[in-house]
Write a protein that holds these residues in place. Structure first.
Motif, PDB file in Angstrom:
ATOM      1  N   ALA A  34       2.424  -9.242  75.230  1.00 62.10           N
ATOM      2  CA  ALA A  34       1.626  -8.194  75.095  1.00 62.10           C
ATOM      3  C   ALA A  34       1.236  -7.802  73.857  1.00 62.10           C
ATOM      4  O   ALA A  34       1.582  -7.843  72.131  1.00 62.10           O
ATOM      5  CB  ALA A  34       3.013  -7.507  74.947  1.00 62.10           C
ATOM      6  N   TYR A  35       0.396  -6.838  73.619  1.00 64.54           N
ATOM      7  CA  TYR A  35      -0.259  -6.046  72.748  1.00 64.54           C
ATOM      8  C   TYR A  35      -0.652  -5.158  72.951  1.00 64.54           C
ATOM      9  O   TYR A  35      -1.576  -4.532  73.692  1.00 64.54           O
ATOM     10  CB  TYR A  35      -1.693  -7.233  71.687  1.00 64.54           C
ATOM     11  CG  TYR A  35      -2.541  -7.433  73.086  1.00 64.54           C
ATOM     12  CD1 TYR A  35      -3.730  -6.101  73.204  1.00 64.54           C
ATOM     13  CD2 TYR A  35      -3.050  -7.671  74.715  1.00 64.54           C
ATOM     14  CE1 TYR A  35      -4.285  -6.028  73.484  1.00 64.54           C
ATOM     15  CE2 TYR A  35      -3.985  -7.216  74.943  1.00 64.54           C
ATOM     16  CZ  TYR A  35      -5.093  -6.255  75.026  1.00 64.54           C
ATOM     17  OH  TYR A  35      -5.880  -6.024  75.672  1.00 64.54           O
ATOM     18  N   ILE A  36      -1.185  -4.134  71.499  1.00 60.55           N
ATOM     19  CA  ILE A  36      -2.021  -3.170  71.280  1.00 60.55           C
ATOM     20  C   ILE A  36      -3.169  -3.069  70.174  1.00 60.55           C
ATOM     21  O   ILE A  36      -2.739  -4.091  69.099  1.00 60.55           O
ATOM     22  CB  ILE A  36      -0.898  -1.946  70.314  1.00 60.55           C
ATOM     23  CG1 ILE A  36       0.509  -1.703  71.657  1.00 60.55           C
ATOM     24  CG2 ILE A  36      -1.671  -0.628  70.709  1.00 60.55           C
ATOM     25  CD1 ILE A  36       1.390  -1.151  71.104  1.00 60.55           C
ATOM     26  N   SER A  37      -4.020  -2.986  70.698  1.00 62.24           N
ATOM     27  CA  SER A  37      -5.522  -3.340  69.400  1.00 62.24           C
ATOM     28  C   SER A  37      -5.749  -2.110  68.867  1.00 62.24           C
ATOM     29  O   SER A  37      -5.080  -0.632  69.205  1.00 62.24           O
ATOM     30  CB  SER A  37      -6.592  -3.142  70.648  1.00 62.24           C
ATOM     31  OG  SER A  37      -6.587  -1.379  71.597  1.00 62.24           O
ATOM     32  N   GLN A  38      -5.780  -2.194  67.179  1.00 63.15           N
ATOM     33  CA  GLN A  38      -5.531  -1.244  66.438  1.00 63.15           C
ATOM     34  C   GLN A  38      -6.149   0.194  66.447  1.00 63.15           C
ATOM     35  O   GLN A  38      -7.665   0.352  66.958  1.00 63.15           O
ATOM     36  CB  GLN A  38      -5.363  -2.035  64.810  1.00 63.15           C
ATOM     37  CG  GLN A  38      -5.964  -1.113  64.373  1.00 63.15           C
ATOM     38  CD  GLN A  38      -5.852  -1.509  62.447  1.00 63.15           C
ATOM     39  OE1 GLN A  38      -6.459  -2.785  62.737  1.00 63.15           O
ATOM     40  NE2 GLN A  38      -5.026  -1.778  61.575  1.00 63.15           N
ATOM     41  N   PRO A  39      -6.503   1.237  66.416  1.00 61.78           N
ATOM     42  CA  PRO A  39      -7.428   2.212  66.259  1.00 61.78           C
ATOM     43  C   PRO A  39      -8.465   2.031  66.222  1.00 61.78           C
ATOM     44  O   PRO A  39      -8.530   1.465  64.682  1.00 61.78           O
ATOM     45  CB  PRO A  39      -6.607   3.619  66.518  1.00 61.78           C
ATOM     46  CG  PRO A  39      -5.062   3.535  66.826  1.00 61.78           C
ATOM     47  CD  PRO A  39      -4.905   1.822  65.944  1.00 61.78           C
ATOM     48  N   ALA A  40      -9.770   2.245  66.473  1.00 62.01           N
ATOM     49  CA  ALA A  40     -11.094   2.384  65.886  1.00 62.01           C
ATOM     50  C   ALA A  40     -11.027   3.124  64.958  1.00 62.01           C
ATOM     51  O   ALA A  40     -10.176   4.438  64.543  1.00 62.01           O
ATOM     52  CB  ALA A  40     -12.213   2.937  66.597  1.00 62.01           C
ATOM     53  N   GLU A  41     -11.902   2.845  63.847  1.00 65.82           N
ATOM     54  CA  GLU A  41     -11.519   3.844  62.310  1.00 65.82           C
ATOM     55  C   GLU A  41     -12.357   5.544  62.604  1.00 65.82           C
ATOM     56  O   GLU A  41     -12.740   5.749  63.812  1.00 65.82           O
ATOM     57  CB  GLU A  41     -12.464   3.384  61.315  1.00 65.82           C
ATOM     58  CG  GLU A  41     -12.981   4.170  59.973  1.00 65.82           C
ATOM     59  CD  GLU A  41     -11.689   3.609  59.002  1.00 65.82           C
ATOM     60  OE1 GLU A  41     -11.453   4.784  58.645  1.00 65.82           O
ATOM     61  OE2 GLU A  41     -10.820   2.800  58.917  1.00 65.82           O
ATOM     62  N   GLY A  42     -11.325   6.549  61.995  1.00 64.36           N
ATOM     63  CA  GLY A  42     -11.664   7.299  62.783  1.00 64.36           C
ATOM     64  C   GLY A  42     -10.690   8.121  64.665  1.00 64.36           C
ATOM     65  O   GLY A  42     -10.688   9.729  64.349  1.00 64.36           O
ATOM     66  N   ARG A  43     -10.331   6.751  65.072  1.00 63.75           N
ATOM     67  CA  ARG A  43      -9.682   7.866  66.522  1.00 63.75           C
ATOM     68  C   ARG A  43      -8.551   6.938  66.429  1.00 63.75           C
ATOM     69  O   ARG A  43      -7.545   6.880  65.400  1.00 63.75           O
ATOM     70  CB  ARG A  43     -10.688   6.682  67.697  1.00 63.75           C
ATOM     71  CG  ARG A  43     -11.818   6.035  67.332  1.00 63.75           C
ATOM     72  CD  ARG A  43     -12.961   7.295  67.805  1.00 63.75           C
ATOM     73  NE  ARG A  43     -11.840   8.110  69.407  1.00 63.75           N
ATOM     74  CZ  ARG A  43     -12.858   7.326  69.989  1.00 63.75           C
ATOM     75  NH1 ARG A  43     -14.045   6.415  70.886  1.00 63.75           N
ATOM     76  NH2 ARG A  43     -11.844   7.761  71.307  1.00 63.75           N
ATOM     77  N   THR A  44      -7.266   7.964  67.337  1.00 60.40           N
ATOM     78  CA  THR A  44      -5.646   8.147  67.444  1.00 60.40           C
ATOM     79  C   THR A  44      -5.882   8.151  68.487  1.00 60.40           C
ATOM     80  O   THR A  44      -4.828   7.845  69.671  1.00 60.40           O
ATOM     81  CB  THR A  44      -5.793   9.471  67.644  1.00 60.40           C
ATOM     82  OG1 THR A  44      -6.352  10.608  67.864  1.00 60.40           O
ATOM     83  CG2 THR A  44      -5.987   9.975  66.138  1.00 60.40           C
ATOM     84  N   ASP A  45      -6.780   6.888  69.622  1.00 54.89           N
ATOM     85  CA  ASP A  45      -7.107   6.607  70.861  1.00 54.89           C
ATOM     86  C   ASP A  45      -6.511   4.813  71.049  1.00 54.89           C
ATOM     87  O   ASP A  45      -7.347   4.223  70.311  1.00 54.89           O
ATOM     88  CB  ASP A  45      -7.202   6.643  71.703  1.00 54.89           C
ATOM     89  CG  ASP A  45      -8.866   6.331  71.498  1.00 54.89           C
ATOM     90  OD1 ASP A  45      -9.691   6.588  69.983  1.00 54.89           O
ATOM     91  OD2 ASP A  45      -9.692   6.149  72.298  1.00 54.89           O
ATOM     92  N   ALA A  46      -6.168   4.112  71.482  1.00 55.36           N
ATOM     93  CA  ALA A  46      -5.707   2.558  71.897  1.00 55.36           C
ATOM     94  C   ALA A  46      -5.900   1.842  72.987  1.00 55.36           C
ATOM     95  O   ALA A  46      -5.240   2.731  73.733  1.00 55.36           O
ATOM     96  CB  ALA A  46      -4.885   2.211  70.581  1.00 55.36           C
ATOM     97  N   ILE A  47      -5.972   0.632  73.159  1.00 60.20           N
ATOM     98  CA  ILE A  47      -5.487   0.010  74.661  1.00 60.20           C
ATOM     99  C   ILE A  47      -4.500  -0.994  74.071  1.00 60.20           C
ATOM    100  O   ILE A  47      -4.276  -1.450  73.023  1.00 60.20           O
ATOM    101  CB  ILE A  47      -7.013  -0.565  74.975  1.00 60.20           C
ATOM    102  CG1 ILE A  47      -7.729   0.143  74.888  1.00 60.20           C
ATOM    103  CG2 ILE A  47      -6.801  -1.439  76.044  1.00 60.20           C
ATOM    104  CD1 ILE A  47      -9.187  -0.614  75.467  1.00 60.20           C
ATOM    105  N   ALA A  48      -3.135  -1.141  75.089  1.00 57.07           N
ATOM    106  CA  ALA A  48      -2.873  -2.067  75.243  1.00 57.07           C
ATOM    107  C   ALA A  48      -2.858  -2.792  76.276  1.00 57.07           C
ATOM    108  O   ALA A  48      -3.435  -2.758  77.728  1.00 57.07           O
ATOM    109  CB  ALA A  48      -1.302  -1.468  75.518  1.00 57.07           C
ATOM    110  N   GLY A  49      -1.894  -4.717  76.177  1.00 55.55           N
ATOM    111  CA  GLY A  49      -2.493  -5.156  77.552  1.00 55.55           C
ATOM    112  C   GLY A  49      -1.182  -6.104  76.957  1.00 55.55           C
ATOM    113  O   GLY A  49      -0.400  -6.231  76.096  1.00 55.55           O
TER     114      GLY A  49
END
Length: 151
Positions: A34-49
């Motif tokens: 399980a992982y969560i990608s760190q949000p891109a700079e200036g963003r508040t959304d992320a992907i988890a897998g």
């Protein structure tokens, strides 16, 4: 004496369910990688897998939550006439024969409103809620590692 010991051993194995059979109507769910990608700079959304497999009765993943996001949605990504489209879905089915892989470029979890950006290498809990027969739900706690955006 050997016959008695063998009989006792067989009874103990049956009582402990050493064969690994899962009682009818139940499932043993395993979540790994399980992982969560760190949000891109200036963003508040992320992907988890993650990878979800089970032994026993099929389950349907119907929702997820984590303390670092205000909302988590189940999403799918598909190619429609050369255009990639991301859509929210209500559930993903998991069976013993068809494990569920959540990852970029396909089925995944989308986290919205990620609070204070987590640091790469941190770990975060995700609660996965599965639908069980007759409307019951089963929660499974997974631990996800924060990975760099785009990995």
């Amino acid at each position: 004496m050997r016959v008695i010991l063998s009989a006792c051993l067989l009874l103990m194995m049956a009582a402990c369910n050493v064969g690994g059979d899962i009682p009818a109507g139940t499932a043993m769910i395993e979540v790994r990688d399980a992982y969560i990608s760190q949000p891109a700079e200036g963003r508040t959304d992320a992907i988890a897998g993650m990878h979800i497999s089970l032994k026993g009765e099929p389950r349907r993943l119907i929702k997820a939550s984590t303390p670092i996001a205000t909302r988590v949605e189940l999403h799918t990504l598909s190619d429609e006439d050369g255009i990639m489209r991301m859509r929210r879905v209500d559930e993903f089915e998991v069976t013993a024969d068809a494990p569920l892989s959540l990852d970029r470029g396909g089925n995944h979890l989308m986290l919205y409103g990620v609070k204070k950006p987590p640091q790469v290498g941190d770990t975060v809990n995700i609660v996965l809620t599965f639908k069980v027969a007759e409307g019951k739900e089963q929660d499974v706690l997974a631990t996800a590692e924060i990975v760099p955006a785009g990995e």
